[in-house]
Design an enzyme around this catalytic site. Structure first.
Site, short mmCIF file in Angstrom:
data_model
loop_
_atom_site.label_atom_id
_atom_site.label_comp_id
_atom_site.label_asym_id
_atom_site.label_seq_id
_atom_site.Cartn_x
_atom_site.Cartn_y
_atom_site.Cartn_z
N GLY A 150 7.16 4.77 4.10
CA GLY A 150 7.77 6.04 4.46
C GLY A 150 8.82 5.84 5.51
O GLY A 150 9.38 4.74 5.66
N GLY A 151 9.04 6.88 6.31
CA GLY A 151 10.09 6.83 7.31
C GLY A 151 9.83 5.84 8.43
O GLY A 151 10.75 5.42 9.13
N PHE A 152 8.58 5.44 8.63
CA PHE A 152 8.26 4.54 9.73
C PHE A 152 8.22 3.08 9.29
O PHE A 152 8.06 2.19 10.12
CB PHE A 152 6.90 4.91 10.33
CG PHE A 152 6.89 6.28 10.95
CD1 PHE A 152 7.47 6.51 12.17
CD2 PHE A 152 6.32 7.34 10.27
CE1 PHE A 152 7.47 7.77 12.74
CE2 PHE A 152 6.31 8.60 10.82
CZ PHE A 152 6.89 8.82 12.06
N GLY A 153 8.32 2.81 7.99
CA GLY A 153 8.27 1.44 7.51
C GLY A 153 7.36 1.31 6.31
O GLY A 153 7.13 2.26 5.57
N ASP A 204 0.10 14.05 12.55
CA ASP A 204 0.15 14.01 11.08
C ASP A 204 -1.26 14.03 10.49
O ASP A 204 -1.60 13.21 9.65
CB ASP A 204 0.92 12.78 10.61
CG ASP A 204 1.44 12.94 9.17
OD1 ASP A 204 1.47 14.08 8.67
OD2 ASP A 204 1.81 11.93 8.56
N LEU A 221 0.80 -1.22 0.00
CA LEU A 221 0.00 0.00 0.00
C LEU A 221 0.83 1.27 0.00
O LEU A 221 0.39 2.32 -0.48
CB LEU A 221 -0.94 0.01 1.22
CG LEU A 221 -2.00 -1.09 1.27
CD1 LEU A 221 -2.79 -0.99 2.57
CD2 LEU A 221 -2.91 -1.01 0.06
N GLY A 222 2.04 1.20 0.56
CA GLY A 222 2.88 2.40 0.59
C GLY A 222 3.94 2.26 1.66
O GLY A 222 4.07 1.24 2.33
N LYS A 238 1.32 -3.14 9.12
CA LYS A 238 2.35 -2.11 9.13
C LYS A 238 3.65 -2.71 9.62
O LYS A 238 3.73 -3.22 10.74
CB LYS A 238 1.92 -0.94 10.01
CG LYS A 238 0.72 -0.20 9.44
CD LYS A 238 0.48 1.12 10.14
CE LYS A 238 -0.65 1.87 9.45
NZ LYS A 238 -0.88 3.20 10.06
N THR A 271 3.62 -0.40 4.52
CA THR A 271 2.25 -0.79 4.82
C THR A 271 1.73 -1.72 3.73
O THR A 271 1.94 -1.46 2.54
CB THR A 271 1.34 0.46 4.90
OG1 THR A 271 1.87 1.36 5.88
CG2 THR A 271 -0.07 0.06 5.32
#
Length: 262
Positions: free
Chosen positions: A19-22, A139, A16-17, A41, A24
């Site tokens: 970023g900086g946190f990992g 966010d 799904l996508g 996640k 999904t």
């Protein structure tokens, strides 16, 4: 990761996508009838040494506890499971079928004052619950708000940036402190940019989202007053004085958040 099965139960079916946190993913729960969809996640530590992993594990457990508590709200995805596997950490949450609010905010469309009030009030009612749990989302933005297909309600997602406030994390003024700034350009107030988010930081983001809906312009594209740093937007639309001062929306907030907004 595609088609990999985690914890002997959750089979990844789509990315799904990330970023900086990992990262999904969308997954199927193979242990429930009908194999319902869920969101996975994957949180990836920057390093895999024992010290880093222990710190990551502690933060992961704390985040899972926050998400579990927040999931008691109908408009926040439930935390279904959390576990560690191969030195990586996973959160399993409800899959919310619907569309992102950003799809309702194209640049060629402008909401009416009444529509913006309704939008902001619904988001603020969710935040009222979040803040009552002493949590700052950090966010709030259109892509983190889902219009649920089932009933048309807004669901607040992506709590990867949550900040849990505690009495042990304050300075002499009683304000919460952070070492990093997390959020999205245009929706972050100055205190959050400086790494010190407060409850009112989330409310500011809702206000900027409302201005975006009203003007059809993304917050990062709006000019600022060089003397005050305030966003300039009132010359682009016709609104009532009561709305411009936020009084039309204040009635949806609890006492603490009303003070933060002023």
């Amino acid at each position: 990761m595609l088609f990999k099965t985690l914890s002997g139960r959750y089979q990844i079916v789509k990315h799904l996508g990330g970023g900086g946190f990992g990262q999904t993913y969308l997954a199927e729960d193979k242990q429930l009838p009908g194999n319902p969809l869920c969101v996975v996640k994957q949180l990836q530590p920057k390093a895999t040494d024992s010290f880093t992993l222990e710190v990551a594990r502690r933060l992961f457990d704390r985040e899972a506890q926050v998400l579990y508590k927040l999931g008691n709200h109908d408009q926040i995805p439930r935390l279904l499971a959390h576990f560690e596997e191969d030195k990586e950490f996973y959160l399993i949450q409800d899959f919310i079928e619907g569309h992102e609010i950003k799809q309702e905010l194209p640049s060629d469309k402008k909401f009416s004052e009444t529509q913006v009030i309704a939008l902001c009030r619904e988001i603020l009612k969710i935040l009222e619950f979040v803040h009552q749990q002493d949590v700052i989302h950090r966010d709030i933005k259109p892509s983190n708000l889902i219009r649920r297909k089932q009933d048309g309600k807004i669901v607040l997602i992506d709590f990867g940036a949550v900040k849990q406030v505690s009495t042990h994390e304050g300075n002499n003024d009683g304000n919460t402190t952070l070492t990093v700034s997390i959020g999205s350009p245009g929706y972050m107030p100055n205190e959050q940019l400086g790494g010190k988010p407060r409850f009112c930081s989330d409310i500011y983001a809702v206000g900027m989202l409302g201005i975006q809906a009203l003007t059809g312009i993304a917050p990062s594209q709006l000019p600022e007053d060089p003397a005050t740093g305030e966003t300039i937007w009132r010359d682009k639309v016709q609104v009532s004085q009561q709305f411009a001062q936020g009084k039309s929306i204040l009635i949806s907030l609890d006492t603490r958040n009303q003070k933060n907004l002023r």
